[in-house]
Design an enzyme around this catalytic site. Structure first.
Site, short mmCIF file in Angstrom:
data_model
loop_
_atom_site.label_atom_id
_atom_site.label_comp_id
_atom_site.label_asym_id
_atom_site.label_seq_id
_atom_site.Cartn_x
_atom_site.Cartn_y
_atom_site.Cartn_z
CG HIS A 155 -2.13 -0.91 1.11
ND1 HIS A 155 -1.94 -2.33 1.46
CD2 HIS A 155 -3.54 -0.61 0.68
CE1 HIS A 155 -3.31 -2.82 1.16
NE2 HIS A 155 -4.03 -1.65 0.59
CE LYS A 159 -4.20 -0.43 4.80
NZ LYS A 159 -5.63 0.28 4.89
N1 LIG Z 1 -13.05 -0.82 1.76
C1 LIG Z 1 -12.26 -0.40 0.86
O1 LIG Z 1 -12.22 -0.67 -0.34
C2 LIG Z 1 -11.12 0.73 1.14
C3 LIG Z 1 -10.83 1.14 2.42
N2 LIG Z 1 -9.96 2.15 2.69
C4 LIG Z 1 -9.97 2.52 3.81
O2 LIG Z 1 -10.69 3.71 4.17
C5 LIG Z 1 -10.35 4.49 5.10
C6 LIG Z 1 -9.81 6.03 4.51
O3 LIG Z 1 -8.85 5.71 3.59
P1 LIG Z 1 -8.26 7.21 2.71
O4 LIG Z 1 -9.28 7.69 2.08
O5 LIG Z 1 -6.95 6.52 2.08
O6 LIG Z 1 -7.74 7.67 4.09
P2 LIG Z 1 -7.28 9.35 4.29
O7 LIG Z 1 -6.57 9.58 5.47
O8 LIG Z 1 -7.12 10.04 2.96
O9 LIG Z 1 -9.05 10.04 4.65
C7 LIG Z 1 -9.56 9.74 5.87
C8 LIG Z 1 -10.19 11.05 6.16
O10 LIG Z 1 -11.11 10.96 7.44
C9 LIG Z 1 -10.89 12.31 8.07
N3 LIG Z 1 -11.33 12.07 9.36
C10 LIG Z 1 -10.36 11.84 10.24
N4 LIG Z 1 -11.05 11.95 11.74
C11 LIG Z 1 -12.33 12.28 11.22
C12 LIG Z 1 -13.74 12.52 12.07
N5 LIG Z 1 -13.74 12.34 13.44
N6 LIG Z 1 -14.62 12.92 11.18
C13 LIG Z 1 -14.59 13.25 9.88
N7 LIG Z 1 -13.54 12.70 9.27
C14 LIG Z 1 -12.47 12.46 9.78
C15 LIG Z 1 -9.48 12.76 7.76
O11 LIG Z 1 -9.25 14.19 7.91
P3 LIG Z 1 -7.93 14.78 8.31
O12 LIG Z 1 -6.95 14.23 7.44
O13 LIG Z 1 -8.08 16.22 8.13
O14 LIG Z 1 -7.74 14.27 9.65
C16 LIG Z 1 -9.48 12.47 6.33
O15 LIG Z 1 -10.06 13.14 5.50
C17 LIG Z 1 -9.02 3.96 5.75
O16 LIG Z 1 -9.36 3.04 6.84
C18 LIG Z 1 -8.65 2.73 4.77
O17 LIG Z 1 -7.95 1.83 5.10
C19 LIG Z 1 -9.26 2.65 1.75
C20 LIG Z 1 -9.33 2.31 0.43
C21 LIG Z 1 -10.47 1.35 0.03
O1 LIG Z 2 -6.01 2.15 2.89
C1 LIG Z 2 -6.10 1.58 1.64
O2 LIG Z 2 -5.63 2.57 0.76
C2 LIG Z 2 -7.03 0.59 1.49
N1 LIG Z 2 -7.34 0.01 2.56
C3 LIG Z 2 -8.18 -1.17 2.53
C4 LIG Z 2 -7.44 -2.26 3.20
O3 LIG Z 2 -6.86 -2.08 4.47
O4 LIG Z 2 -7.47 -3.51 2.58
C5 LIG Z 2 -8.50 -1.48 1.01
C6 LIG Z 2 -7.38 -1.25 -0.01
O5 LIG Z 2 -6.43 -2.38 0.20
C7 LIG Z 2 -6.82 0.09 0.12
#
Ligand SMILES: NC(=O)C1=CN([C@@H]2O[C@H](COP(=O)(O)OP(=O)(O)OC[C@H]3O[C@@H](n4cnc5c(N)ncnc54)[C@H](OP(=O)(O)O)[C@@H]3O)[C@@H](O)[C@H]2O)C=CC1
Ligand SMILES: O=C(O)C1=N[C@H](C(=O)O)C[C@H](O)C1
Length: 266
Positions: A155, A159
């Site tokens: 990743h 992350k």
């Molecule tokens: N299921 C799937 O297919 C996938 C899952 N994921 C997961 O999704 C999640 C997010 O990933 P990603 O978008 O890359 O992460 P990011 O860090 O880009 O986004 C997370 C966001 O959450 C915000 N945040 C933090 N605390 C709060 C709160 N209390 N209220 C509202 N917003 C908040 C952060 O804001 P700030 O930065 O300003 O603190 C940030 O904008 C991770 O857990 C990741 O593992 C990711 C990709 C695919």
């Molecule tokens: O944080 C990410 O980017 C992703 N998170 C998910 C995970 O923890 O498996 C899904 C995907 O791999 C991207």
């Protein structure tokens, strides 16, 4: 047809931005609000990159739910925040679709119990990409025939959680069919701690973090004279969005707890 009223938590994030786009582009969805801990009282349109998106920004989830009465919460935040949001959603009668990873097995049990109590649907999807779901299912199939396996997940370097939610889910799925085995041998010794990765039920998980990567996983099986590798790569976050849509549509019809998209794809 009535629109599905959706709140997105984490709209400025890498996934959140794509999810906002998906909701705005889907005819029967309405973005009624977003949860963002930094921008109370603004309109999303005032934030950089969201010029044409009209939705109120809330820091307080209770206020948001009371005022907007959404059908679905899409959570894409961090493990602790995501868990709090999901519990609150179920308590309020809002159906959660959770992409956030890093939940413990205790968290999942708690959410499953809450779903039973409330009779609400809830979908927790460690990976929304259809290819990743197939990679997990193919790995589960292969594990019937190979009980030696190493999971290598790769990743981007921002992350938070390791191993990834996908790697944990893959290991769990493999464990349901794999003949129990502690891999390695008794003389094996790590000369640098962690060299053999994390141990899940006797199989090893390795987490690679590098700039340039997005989300990738290779599951390698080995037996005498052969290896089998099953790999999936996401090259952008749009690759997750058809799965988010499937989850939102399904959670509106289902009244059960679902952990993993493999349980709802046809
Ligand atoms: N299921 C799937 O297919 C996938 C899952 N994921 C997961 O999704 C999640 C997010 O990933 P990603 O978008 O890359 O992460 P990011 O860090 O880009 O986004 C997370 C966001 O959450 C915000 N945040 C933090 N605390 C709060 C709160 N209390 N209220 C509202 N917003 C908040 C952060 O804001 P700030 O930065 O300003 O603190 C940030 O904008 C991770 O857990 C990741 O593992 C990711 C990709 C695919
Ligand atoms: O944080 C990410 O980017 C992703 N998170 C998910 C995970 O923890 O498996 C899904 C995907 O791999 C991207």
């Amino acid at each position: 047809m009535e629109k599905v009223k959706i709140v997105i938590a984490g709209p400025r994030g890498r996934m959140g931005k794509e999810a906002v786009k998906l909701v705005m582009e889907t005819e029967n969805y309405e973005l009624v609000g977003v949860l963002d801990h930094r921008h109370e009282g603004k309109n999303l349109a005032e934030l950089e990159g969201f010029t044409n998106v009209d939705a109120l920004v809330y820091t307080d989830i209770h206020k948001c739910f009371k005022e907007q009465q959404p059908d679905v919460l899409v959570d894409l935040t961090t493990p602790e925040v995501g868990m709090e949001h999901t519990v609150t959603a179920l308590e309020f009668g809002v159906r959660p679709v959770v992409g956030t990873t890093g939940f413990s097995s205790g968290d999942l049990s708690k959410l499953e119990d809450l779903c039973k109590q409330t009779g609400l649907g809830c979908i927790i999807a460690p990976n929304f990409a259809i290819g990743a779901v197939l990679m997990m299912k193919f790995s589960q199939l292969a594990a019937k025939y190979f009980n030696d396996v190493e999971i290598i997940e790769l990743h981007h370097d921002q992350k938070l959680d390791a191993p990834s939610g996908t790697a944990v889910k893959t290991a769990e799925m493999i464990s349901t069919v794999r003949e129990a085995k502690q891999q390695g041998h008794e003389d094996e010794k790590e000369t640098i701690v962690g060299a053999r990765g994390a141990n899940y039920d006797g199989m090893h998980i390795h987490s690679v973090r590098l700039p340039g990567l997005i989300a990738h996983q290779q599951v390698m099986f080995g037996s005498d004279g052969q290896t089998l590798s099953i790999r999936h790569d996401s090259y952008n976050r749009a690759s997750f969005m058809s799965g988010v849509k499937l989850a939102v549509d399904t959670v509106m019809k289902n009244d059960t707890f679902v952990y993993g998209l493999e349980n709802i794809i046809e």
